[in-house]
Design a protein around this motif. Structure first.
Motif, PDB file in Angstrom:
ATOM      1  N   MET A   1       0.845  -1.191   0.000  1.00 23.18           N
ATOM      2  CA  MET A   1       0.000   0.000   0.000  1.00 23.18           C
ATOM      3  C   MET A   1       0.879   1.239   0.000  1.00 23.18           C
ATOM      4  SD  MET A   1      -2.859   1.357   2.755  1.00 23.18           S
ATOM      5  CE  MET A   1      -3.901  -0.073   2.546  1.00 23.18           C
ATOM      6  N   LYS A   2       0.562   2.182  -0.887  1.00 20.79           N
ATOM      7  CA  LYS A   2       1.314   3.432  -0.970  1.00 20.79           C
ATOM      8  C   LYS A   2       0.376   4.613  -0.777  1.00 20.79           C
ATOM      9  CE  LYS A   2       4.923   1.675  -4.056  1.00 20.79           C
ATOM     10  NZ  LYS A   2       5.675   1.910  -5.317  1.00 20.79           N
ATOM     11  N   ASP A   3       0.931   5.720  -0.251  1.00 20.61           N
ATOM     12  CA  ASP A   3       0.138   6.937  -0.094  1.00 20.61           C
ATOM     13  C   ASP A   3       0.284   7.811  -1.330  1.00 20.61           C
ATOM     14  OD1 ASP A   3       2.651   8.088   0.106  1.00 20.61           O
ATOM     15  OD2 ASP A   3       2.565   8.318   2.289  1.00 20.61           O
ATOM     16  N   LEU A   4      -0.246   9.025  -1.250  1.00 16.01           N
ATOM     17  CA  LEU A   4      -0.235   9.914  -2.405  1.00 16.01           C
ATOM     18  C   LEU A   4       1.176  10.299  -2.843  1.00 16.01           C
ATOM     19  CD1 LEU A   4      -3.223  12.310  -1.564  1.00 16.01           C
ATOM     20  CD2 LEU A   4      -3.119  10.599  -3.381  1.00 16.01           C
ATOM     21  N   SER A   5       2.107  10.278  -1.899  1.00 15.78           N
ATOM     22  CA  SER A   5       3.484  10.628  -2.226  1.00 15.78           C
ATOM     23  C   SER A   5       4.273   9.460  -2.792  1.00 15.78           C
ATOM     24  CB  SER A   5       4.198  11.177  -0.985  1.00 15.78           C
ATOM     25  OG  SER A   5       4.343  10.159   0.007  1.00 15.78           O
ATOM     26  N   GLY A   6       3.668   8.277  -2.826  1.00 18.31           N
ATOM     27  CA  GLY A   6       4.352   7.098  -3.339  1.00 18.31           C
ATOM     28  C   GLY A   6       5.114   6.326  -2.284  1.00 18.31           C
ATOM     29  N   GLN A   7       4.994   6.720  -1.034  1.00 21.95           N
ATOM     30  CA  GLN A   7       5.676   6.016   0.052  1.00 21.95           C
ATOM     31  C   GLN A   7       4.884   4.784   0.478  1.00 21.95           C
ATOM     32  OE1 GLN A   7       8.756   6.868   1.382  1.00 21.95           O
ATOM     33  NE2 GLN A   7       8.760   8.296  -0.350  1.00 21.95           N
ATOM     34  N   ILE A   8       5.598   3.704   0.752  1.00 24.42           N
ATOM     35  CA  ILE A   8       4.952   2.475   1.208  1.00 24.42           C
ATOM     36  C   ILE A   8       4.516   2.630   2.658  1.00 24.42           C
ATOM     37  CG2 ILE A   8       5.256   0.010   1.678  1.00 24.42           C
ATOM     38  CD1 ILE A   8       7.183  -0.108  -0.658  1.00 24.42           C
ATOM     39  N   THR A   9       3.227   2.463   2.907  1.00 23.78           N
ATOM     40  CA  THR A   9       2.696   2.587   4.264  1.00 23.78           C
ATOM     41  C   THR A   9       2.357   1.232   4.889  1.00 23.78           C
ATOM     42  OG1 THR A   9       0.442   2.872   3.390  1.00 23.78           O
ATOM     43  CG2 THR A   9       1.753   4.864   3.754  1.00 23.78           C
ATOM     44  N   LEU A  10       2.195   0.207   4.062  1.00 16.21           N
ATOM     45  CA  LEU A  10       1.821  -1.107   4.572  1.00 16.21           C
ATOM     46  C   LEU A  10       2.325  -2.187   3.634  1.00 16.21           C
ATOM     47  CD1 LEU A  10       0.065  -2.583   6.802  1.00 16.21           C
ATOM     48  CD2 LEU A  10      -1.780  -2.596   5.101  1.00 16.21           C
ATOM     49  N   SER A  11       2.881  -3.253   4.213  1.00 14.87           N
ATOM     50  CA  SER A  11       3.340  -4.408   3.438  1.00 14.87           C
ATOM     51  C   SER A  11       2.762  -5.662   4.074  1.00 14.87           C
ATOM     52  CB  SER A  11       4.871  -4.497   3.421  1.00 14.87           C
ATOM     53  OG  SER A  11       5.452  -3.322   2.902  1.00 14.87           O
ATOM     54  N   LYS A  12       2.210  -6.558   3.249  1.00 11.84           N
ATOM     55  CA  LYS A  12       1.616  -7.788   3.786  1.00 11.84           C
ATOM     56  C   LYS A  12       1.962  -8.968   2.886  1.00 11.84           C
ATOM     57  CE  LYS A  12      -2.069  -7.736   6.204  1.00 11.84           C
ATOM     58  NZ  LYS A  12      -3.426  -7.750   6.760  1.00 11.84           N
ATOM     59  N   SER A  13       2.204 -10.089   3.535  1.00  9.47           N
ATOM     60  CA  SER A  13       2.354 -11.346   2.810  1.00  9.47           C
ATOM     61  C   SER A  13       1.319 -12.316   3.327  1.00  9.47           C
ATOM     62  CB  SER A  13       3.768 -11.921   2.998  1.00  9.47           C
ATOM     63  OG  SER A  13       3.988 -12.271   4.358  1.00  9.47           O
ATOM     64  N   LYS A  14       0.946 -13.267   2.483  1.00 13.15           N
ATOM     65  CA  LYS A  14      -0.074 -14.235   2.864  1.00 13.15           C
ATOM     66  C   LYS A  14       0.272 -15.574   2.243  1.00 13.15           C
ATOM     67  CE  LYS A  14      -5.104 -15.036   2.587  1.00 13.15           C
ATOM     68  NZ  LYS A  14      -6.381 -14.496   2.046  1.00 13.15           N
ATOM     69  N   LEU A  15       0.125 -16.638   3.009  1.00 11.88           N
ATOM     70  CA  LEU A  15       0.423 -17.985   2.522  1.00 11.88           C
ATOM     71  C   LEU A  15      -0.704 -18.922   2.919  1.00 11.88           C
ATOM     72  CD1 LEU A  15       2.660 -19.781   1.169  1.00 11.88           C
ATOM     73  CD2 LEU A  15       3.355 -20.393   3.491  1.00 11.88           C
ATOM     74  N   GLU A  16      -1.153 -19.735   1.955  1.00 15.57           N
ATOM     75  CA  GLU A  16      -2.181 -20.737   2.223  1.00 15.57           C
ATOM     76  C   GLU A  16      -1.761 -22.071   1.633  1.00 15.57           C
ATOM     77  OE1 GLU A  16      -6.068 -19.655   0.976  1.00 15.57           O
ATOM     78  OE2 GLU A  16      -6.204 -17.891   2.272  1.00 15.57           O
ATOM     79  N   ALA A  17      -2.115 -23.143   2.324  1.00 12.39           N
ATOM     80  CA  ALA A  17      -1.810 -24.496   1.854  1.00 12.39           C
ATOM     81  C   ALA A  17      -2.884 -24.922   0.863  1.00 12.39           C
ATOM     82  CB  ALA A  17      -1.729 -25.461   3.032  1.00 12.39           C
ATOM     83  N   VAL A  18      -2.913 -24.252  -0.262  1.00  9.43           N
ATOM     84  CA  VAL A  18      -3.897 -24.525  -1.297  1.00  9.43           C
ATOM     85  C   VAL A  18      -3.191 -24.474  -2.643  1.00  9.43           C
ATOM     86  CG1 VAL A  18      -4.554 -22.085  -1.387  1.00  9.43           C
ATOM     87  CG2 VAL A  18      -6.101 -23.806  -2.303  1.00  9.43           C
ATOM     88  N   GLU A  19      -3.521 -25.398  -3.519  1.00 11.80           N
ATOM     89  CA  GLU A  19      -2.910 -25.458  -4.843  1.00 11.80           C
ATOM     90  C   GLU A  19      -3.949 -25.064  -5.884  1.00 11.80           C
ATOM     91  OE1 GLU A  19      -0.239 -28.510  -7.608  1.00 11.80           O
ATOM     92  OE2 GLU A  19      -1.120 -29.203  -5.721  1.00 11.80           O
ATOM     93  N   VAL A  20      -3.721 -23.951  -6.547  1.00 11.76           N
ATOM     94  CA  VAL A  20      -4.647 -23.443  -7.561  1.00 11.76           C
ATOM     95  C   VAL A  20      -3.848 -23.037  -8.790  1.00 11.76           C
ATOM     96  CG1 VAL A  20      -6.335 -22.646  -5.865  1.00 11.76           C
ATOM     97  CG2 VAL A  20      -4.530 -21.099  -6.629  1.00 11.76           C
ATOM     98  N   ASP A  21      -4.539 -22.859  -9.904  1.00 16.85           N
ATOM     99  CA  ASP A  21      -3.843 -22.415 -11.112  1.00 16.85           C
ATOM    100  C   ASP A  21      -3.522 -20.927 -10.978  1.00 16.85           C
ATOM    101  OD1 ASP A  21      -5.885 -20.658 -12.755  1.00 16.85           O
ATOM    102  OD2 ASP A  21      -7.022 -22.379 -12.034  1.00 16.85           O
ATOM    103  N   PRO A  22      -2.525 -20.431 -11.734  1.00 16.80           N
ATOM    104  CA  PRO A  22      -2.075 -19.040 -11.569  1.00 16.80           C
ATOM    105  C   PRO A  22      -3.169 -18.005 -11.748  1.00 16.80           C
ATOM    106  CG  PRO A  22      -0.473 -20.293 -12.840  1.00 16.80           C
ATOM    107  CD  PRO A  22      -1.660 -21.189 -12.661  1.00 16.80           C
TER     108      PRO A  22
END
Length: 244
Positions: free
Chosen positions: A106-127
């Motif tokens: 997530m970036k604000d109006l100035s282009g600065q990153i305000t939030l970073s998130k990663s997520k992992l699930e044990a699920v196999e799906v097509d791209p």
């Protein structure tokens, strides 16, 4: 297949006239059924089919000069020059161990990153499905944060087109419907396509998810995490054109 999938396949297929004929025949069957029940008029299947075809031909001839315009399932801004207050970038990765990871920036109006998130699930799906699930996840996060003005970018062109109702991919339609419902909860939303080069930060977080799992950071994720030998690159991704 069950009747729900059967209906969905016909309504979302790329054969325009086939979908038209399918819907028109259903309408004619309903009308013929009412005529039989309430007026005692026995339906003629051949006549029913012929009238359905004639109706479609007449309709298409009358609308031949009209160009279809994509209908964006979002609320339009009050002014044409409205700028989104938050810009979200999302990407997905399918790993060889049967897991799927996502990255969100997530970036604000100035282009600065305000939030970073990663997520992992044990699920196999097509791209393609993984990318659609990523867009849905990003919208869920935006709703959870009560964001009122949002620009969401993904490098999966096919998914972006589906969200913007410019095309249809039957396999991800249920996820796209979820996205439309989430968009209705945000006053101003733009869903756009970006090149992979402009989405590299979200891509790196999607790859990082394989080693760190589901995590959240205010601002940037710690750089030391990306240098870990366990942070392997994504092995399968949706291909997108190298332009915005």
């Amino acid at each position: 297949m069950d009747i729900h999938c059967w209906l969905l396949d016909w309504l979302s297929c790329r054969d325009k006239e086939g979908s038209q004929l399918f819907c028109t025949i259903l309408w004619k069957l309903w009308y013929a059924r009412n005529q039989a029940v309430f007026k005692g008029i026995a339906p003629d299947p051949v006549t029913l089919a012929q009238t359905a075809v004639q109706f479609i031909q007449e309709f298409n001839a009358a609308n031949a000069k009209q160009r279809p315009h994509p209908i964006y399932h979002r609320r339009e801004p009050t002014t044409t020059d409205q700028i989104a207050e938050h810009h979200l970038f999302v990407d997905a990765g399918c790993f060889s161990n049967g897991h799927t990871g996502w990255g969100l920036i997530m970036k604000d109006l100035s282009g600065q990153i305000t939030l970073s998130k990663s997520k992992l699930e044990a699920v196999e799906v097509d791209p393609c499905l993984a990318e659609a699930m990523g867009v849905r996840w990003a919208l869920q996060e935006a709703v959870g944060l009560s964001i009122q003005s949002l620009k969401l970018s993904s490098d999966a062109l096919s998914v972006v087109n589906c969200v913007n109702k410019a095309s249809t991919v039957a396999s991800i339609t249920p996820i796209i419907v979820d996205c439309w419902n989430l968009i209705e909860q945000i006053p101003f939303v733009m869903v756009t396509h970006v090149s992979r080069e402009l989405n590299v930060e979200a891509h790196n977080l999607a790859a990082l998810a394989k080693s760190v799992g589901t995590r959240c950071w205010q601002g940037n994720a710690p750089p030391c995490l990306f240098s870990s030998p366990f942070c392997n690159p994504v092995v399968s991704r949706v291909q997108a054109p190298l332009f915005d």
